[in-house]
Design an enzyme around this catalytic site. Structure first.
Site, short mmCIF file in Angstrom:
data_model
loop_
_atom_site.label_atom_id
_atom_site.label_comp_id
_atom_site.label_asym_id
_atom_site.label_seq_id
_atom_site.Cartn_x
_atom_site.Cartn_y
_atom_site.Cartn_z
N HIS A 70 63.21 1.31 12.90
CA HIS A 70 62.89 2.37 13.86
C HIS A 70 62.23 1.76 15.09
O HIS A 70 61.02 1.53 15.12
CB HIS A 70 61.97 3.42 13.21
N GLU A 72 57.33 14.29 11.93
CA GLU A 72 56.35 13.57 12.73
C GLU A 72 55.38 14.57 13.35
O GLU A 72 54.17 14.48 13.16
CB GLU A 72 57.03 12.76 13.83
N ASP A 112 64.22 1.92 24.95
CA ASP A 112 63.49 2.25 26.17
C ASP A 112 61.99 2.29 25.94
O ASP A 112 61.23 2.54 26.89
CB ASP A 112 63.97 3.59 26.74
#
Length: 372
Positions: free
Chosen positions: A29, A221, A33
């Site tokens: 993960h 998350e 960018d």
């Protein structure tokens, strides 16, 4: 049974920042960018005429990115990506960023990485999606060559992200399948969880299953258990991007932790959790590494993997994340090997390729570190 005469007792290599960096690691993960070098951001901005950077001093800019990510302000955090994406709008920039990503990960001891990005974020100056993917893939291959020339072997697999708020997931899923032979190994949805549940993208996930393609989903998350439940039970996610909020379905009792039905399902099915400790602190999942749910999830033997998320914004590497876990939880080489093999088992490349890296790179590397 007595000690065999003449057989030396294994002497593990001490756990230090340098030895952890040299250990073979696997990363699942990591956002392209979110991992630029500050100096590269400055140089690309100058070349593109992008004049919105808060500073053009690379060292100060690196601090600005980390401070913004640590600020607790979502507006400031998102501003960091406006700058990195702002300088990644032409082919040369995409090739450079991808090549440097591979080099940087290899220098950190990463032997296999899956790096993700959303192609739709790089179309502001007219690049089409296929051109974007081609440029990034060319950059990764160049970075792999440079790393090999420097004595570091790394393989990069690519995940293409769809931004869940933009309703282009089927288009990006088709893009991922079309470029599968070029090293695009899977698909993801990213962006805000609240208000944009994964079930909004069911057509994309159904298409991917029909095409025998792999996908992970950012879930658990910011939004919690409903996001995880939908990602797994409705969408069929093979892995959970973050997934840290699965701890909300674990109750701590005097007799020990009790898993709820969703947590038990995730553990029983060995669904990988792409945990990103420092990034999870920045998004409020825990107040310190020592209190991060990764400790409990590891003790309960979930399929835990250790990841970076955004190396620039979090000021981290895979090695620094592992070093922080060693300090917080007292982990040793056996634990770090476990995290690494978990990740390699969970990668989206072919079984034989996963097994080759485990048997011929990871296990021998850790055997040396363990003194065997």
């Amino acid at each position: 049974m007595g000690t065999v005469i003449g057989m030396a007792t294994p002497q593990p290599v001490p756990l230090t920042a340098d030895t952890i960096r040299d250990a073979p690691k696997v990363l699942l993960h990591d956002h392209l960018d979110g991992g630029l070098r500050p100096a590269t951001v400055v140089e690309l901005a100058a070349a593109a005429g992008y004049d919105a950077l808060p500073t053009t001093d690379p060292e100060a800019l690196g601090r600005w990115f980390r401070d913004a990510a640590d600020s607790g302000s979502l507006v400031r955090y998102l501003e960091t990506f406006a700058h990195t994406c702002g300088v990644m709008q032409d082919q040369e920039a995409l090739v450079r960023v991808a090549a440097e990503c591979a080099e940087d990960l290899a220098a950190d001891g990463v032997v296999y990485a899956e790096v993700r990005y959303a192609p739709e974020l790089f179309t502001e100056r007219g690049l089409d999606l296929d051109t974007i993917v081609g440029a990034v893939q060319a950059g990764f291959r160049e970075g792999e060559r440079r790393a090999a020339a420097a004595g570091r072997v790394i393989r990069i697999g690519t995940l293409l992200c769809a931004m869940r708020q933009n309703a282009r997931s089927l288009e990006i899923a088709d893009l991922a399948v079309r470029h599968r032979a070029e090293g695009v190994v899977g698909f993801d949805i990213a962006g805000p969880e609240a208000g944009f549940p994964p079930t909004r993208n069911l057509d994309a996930f159904e298409f991917l299953r029909q095409q025998n393609a792999h996908f992970t989903i950012h879930a658990g998350e910011a939004f919690g258990l409903p996001s995880i439940w939908e990602a797994i039970q409705h969408c069929g996610a093979e892995r959970l991007g973050h997934g840290v909020r699965i701890v909300d379905d674990i109750t701590l009792t005097p007799d020990g932790p009790v898993l709820g039905p969703l947590a038990a399902y995730v553990r029983d099915r060995r669904i990988p959790l792409e945990l990103c400790p420092t990034s999870n602190l920045q998004t409020g999942a825990a107040t310190s590494i020592a209190e991060h749910p990764i400790g409990l999830l590891t003790a309960l033997r979930f399929r835990v993997t250790v990841n970076t998320d955004n190396r620039l914004m979090s000021g981290c590497t895979v090695s620094s994340e592992m070093a922080a876990l060693v300090e917080a939880f007292g982990y040793d080489w056996v634990d770090l090997r476990w995290f690494t093999i978990n990740a390699m088992k969970s990668a989206f490349i072919d079984f034989e390729q996963r097994l080759d890296i485990i048997d011929n790179t990871i296990k021998p590397g850790y055997a040396k570190l363990l003194g065997f």
